[in-house]
Design a protein around this motif. Sequence first.
Motif, PDB file in Angstrom:
ATOM      1  N   TYR A 178      -0.837 -38.993  45.765  1.00 48.10           N
ATOM      2  CA  TYR A 178      -0.418 -38.434  47.058  1.00 48.10           C
ATOM      3  C   TYR A 178      -0.223 -39.587  48.049  1.00 48.10           C
ATOM      4  O   TYR A 178      -1.186 -40.235  48.451  1.00 48.10           O
ATOM      5  N   VAL A 179       1.021 -39.845  48.403  1.00 46.61           N
ATOM      6  CA  VAL A 179       1.307 -40.810  49.465  1.00 46.61           C
ATOM      7  C   VAL A 179       1.214 -40.041  50.776  1.00 46.61           C
ATOM      8  O   VAL A 179       2.070 -39.206  51.083  1.00 46.61           O
ATOM      9  N   GLY A 207      -1.329 -44.923  53.320  1.00 48.88           N
ATOM     10  CA  GLY A 207      -2.488 -44.258  52.756  1.00 48.88           C
ATOM     11  C   GLY A 207      -2.145 -43.485  51.501  1.00 48.88           C
ATOM     12  O   GLY A 207      -1.117 -42.788  51.447  1.00 48.88           O
ATOM     13  N   ILE A 208      -2.992 -43.616  50.463  1.00 52.47           N
ATOM     14  CA  ILE A 208      -2.754 -42.969  49.171  1.00 52.47           C
ATOM     15  C   ILE A 208      -4.040 -42.298  48.706  1.00 52.47           C
ATOM     16  O   ILE A 208      -5.137 -42.864  48.850  1.00 52.47           O
ATOM     17  N   THR A 209      -3.905 -41.107  48.136  1.00 51.30           N
ATOM     18  CA  THR A 209      -5.012 -40.455  47.450  1.00 51.30           C
ATOM     19  C   THR A 209      -4.667 -40.314  45.971  1.00 51.30           C
ATOM     20  O   THR A 209      -3.557 -39.884  45.625  1.00 51.30           O
ATOM     21  N   VAL A 210      -5.606 -40.710  45.111  1.00 47.12           N
ATOM     22  CA  VAL A 210      -5.454 -40.552  43.660  1.00 47.12           C
ATOM     23  C   VAL A 210      -6.279 -39.336  43.246  1.00 47.12           C
ATOM     24  O   VAL A 210      -7.478 -39.261  43.524  1.00 47.12           O
ATOM     25  N   TRP A 229      11.429 -46.885  56.557  1.00 50.65           N
ATOM     26  CA  TRP A 229      12.313 -47.605  55.644  1.00 50.65           C
ATOM     27  C   TRP A 229      11.552 -48.232  54.461  1.00 50.65           C
ATOM     28  O   TRP A 229      12.167 -48.770  53.546  1.00 50.65           O
ATOM     29  N   LEU A 230      10.230 -48.157  54.505  1.00 51.45           N
ATOM     30  CA  LEU A 230       9.425 -48.689  53.394  1.00 51.45           C
ATOM     31  C   LEU A 230       8.925 -47.589  52.464  1.00 51.45           C
ATOM     32  O   LEU A 230       8.241 -47.889  51.481  1.00 51.45           O
ATOM     33  N   GLY A 231       9.258 -46.340  52.749  1.00 50.37           N
ATOM     34  CA  GLY A 231       8.810 -45.278  51.860  1.00 50.37           C
ATOM     35  C   GLY A 231       8.812 -43.927  52.543  1.00 50.37           C
ATOM     36  O   GLY A 231       9.435 -43.728  53.587  1.00 50.37           O
ATOM     37  N   LYS A 232       8.077 -42.988  51.943  1.00 50.14           N
ATOM     38  CA  LYS A 232       8.019 -41.639  52.494  1.00 50.14           C
ATOM     39  C   LYS A 232       6.781 -40.931  51.955  1.00 50.14           C
ATOM     40  O   LYS A 232       6.201 -41.313  50.938  1.00 50.14           O
ATOM     41  N   TYR A 269       8.653 -44.048  47.152  1.00 51.71           N
ATOM     42  CA  TYR A 269       7.633 -43.541  48.066  1.00 51.71           C
ATOM     43  C   TYR A 269       6.913 -44.652  48.828  1.00 51.71           C
ATOM     44  O   TYR A 269       6.379 -44.403  49.895  1.00 51.71           O
ATOM     45  N   LEU A 270       6.893 -45.862  48.279  1.00 55.02           N
ATOM     46  CA  LEU A 270       6.195 -46.929  48.996  1.00 55.02           C
ATOM     47  C   LEU A 270       6.609 -48.300  48.484  1.00 55.02           C
ATOM     48  O   LEU A 270       6.716 -48.522  47.273  1.00 55.02           O
ATOM     49  N   GLN A 271       6.873 -49.203  49.420  1.00 56.84           N
ATOM     50  CA  GLN A 271       7.067 -50.619  49.133  1.00 56.84           C
ATOM     51  C   GLN A 271       6.003 -51.402  49.881  1.00 56.84           C
ATOM     52  O   GLN A 271       5.594 -51.017  50.977  1.00 56.84           O
ATOM     53  N   PHE A 272       5.558 -52.504  49.289  1.00 55.15           N
ATOM     54  CA  PHE A 272       4.557 -53.346  49.934  1.00 55.15           C
ATOM     55  C   PHE A 272       5.242 -54.360  50.839  1.00 55.15           C
ATOM     56  O   PHE A 272       6.220 -54.994  50.449  1.00 55.15           O
TER      57      PHE A 272
END
Length: 589
Positions: free
Chosen positions: A559-560, A544-547, A567-570, A344-347
């Motif tokens: 929640y991403v 952006g992420i919600t915990v 290409w770095l996530g979804k 879902y996410l790469q830095f």
Amino acid sequence: MISQESISELKDKAKMSEILALFTDVKRVGSEYEAKCPIHNEKTPSFKVPSNNDVFGKCFGCGFGGDVFDLVIKINNCTFYEAVEYVANYYNYELEKDGTPPIPPQPRLEKIEPKYIKWFEDRGISNNTLLRFNITQSVEWMPNAQKEIPVICFNYYRNEQLVNIKYRGAQRDFKLNKASELIFYNIDSIKDEDTCVIVEGEVDALSMYEAGIYNVVSVPNGTTPKGNQRLSYLDNCYEYFVSKKKIILATDQDKVGKLLKEELIRRLGKNRCFEVEYPDGCKDANDVLKFHGKAALALLVEQARELPIEGIVNHEDIEADILNYYENGYPQGTKIGIEGFDEYLQFMPGQFTTITGIPGHGKSEWVDNMIAHTAVKSGWKWAICSFENTPASLHGTKLAEKIGGKAFDFRRDPSNRIAPSDLKIILSFIGSNFAFINTTNTDITLDGILAKTAELVARKGINGLLIDPWNYIEHKIPNGVPETLYISDCLTRIKLAAMKLGIHIILIAHPAKLNKAAGQKSYDVPTLYSISGSAHFYNKTDNGITVYRDFEKETVNIYVQKVRYSWLGKIGTIQYRFNTFTRQYEFIC
């Protein structure tokens, strides 16, 4: 705790096709390796490994994707460090541990033989230079030869004390003394100089000396084609570069040399770095010495050029990048290393991520989990500016839990608590990978925090900055400036700092108000638009992420909500259960 240098070196050595073959039959088919996936049952091979990039694998059946450590973790259901040890055992690779003081090597005092003197002379380097640099020889067990062989010894001195030795055998078989400290070669030569030259190999340093350039140092091991750039030798020698007005970078012309040059520029500062341009057919300083002579090498350094002006993009650079994307794909980020989350996410350096959530839902706990995993798996170093997790010693206990995989505090079952012996190693790892900005005696305006971060990039080579939370920063909104405009300007400065410093910035921000529909017990999941002050928190952030904690189901939902580059996530949701005994996140789905 296994040292990050050791993990990086092992990762460079390991091949996905070889580790995959330990679990299933692997065949070469055209430009790929193919295999039946060892993770799920299948009849038709769907696990693919590119032969020209034998590092990562992808199963197009179950969706697995990752490196050799990811594969072993998935198949053996083990921890990251257990996977590292598994791969190390296969390659008969000796892992180093963090937290042990460096041990100076035993001197190798045997005089160099005539045949080795001849080898250097063929490269334009005289016996007088060999004597000046205290080149010796020995017989050592070498990794490529897998036996004891005669070697040349490049002796590393600091303040005239032997600190390390690099051994060079036949067919470019290299080895440094693992238990010793990593420093620049010939570091004493630049001690009182305003200018210095950095090259990529000891022979290049000797070549510069032959050309009359005495203020030259060489890196001990550089970087790798896979981009691992943990320059601990720069950390150990940074004070030698603080007062330098001009730093000439004469690294090799290949991909590895260019990666090394980019990282040195990031660490040392673009404003004082210069670069040499090698003539056609020459990849390093020794080639210039051999093919063009001493005067040509000296002139090359004298004519070192300033780096391109910031703000101007050359057509040649754009074209080269576009062709590279076409041939090799878009640049990949750094996987966080958390099960279920990586897809879902790469830095990516140069970006920033905004994280929000309802108070008490564990925003800071989740972020600690992310930065600890990047430190463990990828060797990232973090600067932490936390106003809520204070003092730093208490924050350190939370990081220790995420690094060690167990609780810090006492538990009914002692096996759920970090062992004292492990804690000592973990504390050493925290000391190496995390720098805490003291919020009580530091300028805590945004400019002050970013200035301190720039200093930590230079001195420690940090890869990321955590600001927790936004509303604790000392905000000085000019009279007459609307809050939304001020926030927009601040977020722009955060983004520019991430790009200029080559780091990833995480910003935690609280929502403005919480919504609860009639008859509901729980609040709605906030979004980035819910953050107090401005919609710019959604518009300007890269990710952006919600915990969000679901107290009825006892789950933590991640929640991403935004990923700038596909290409770095979804976008999506990942569920975890927080184990209160071990204080770890357990992946559900």
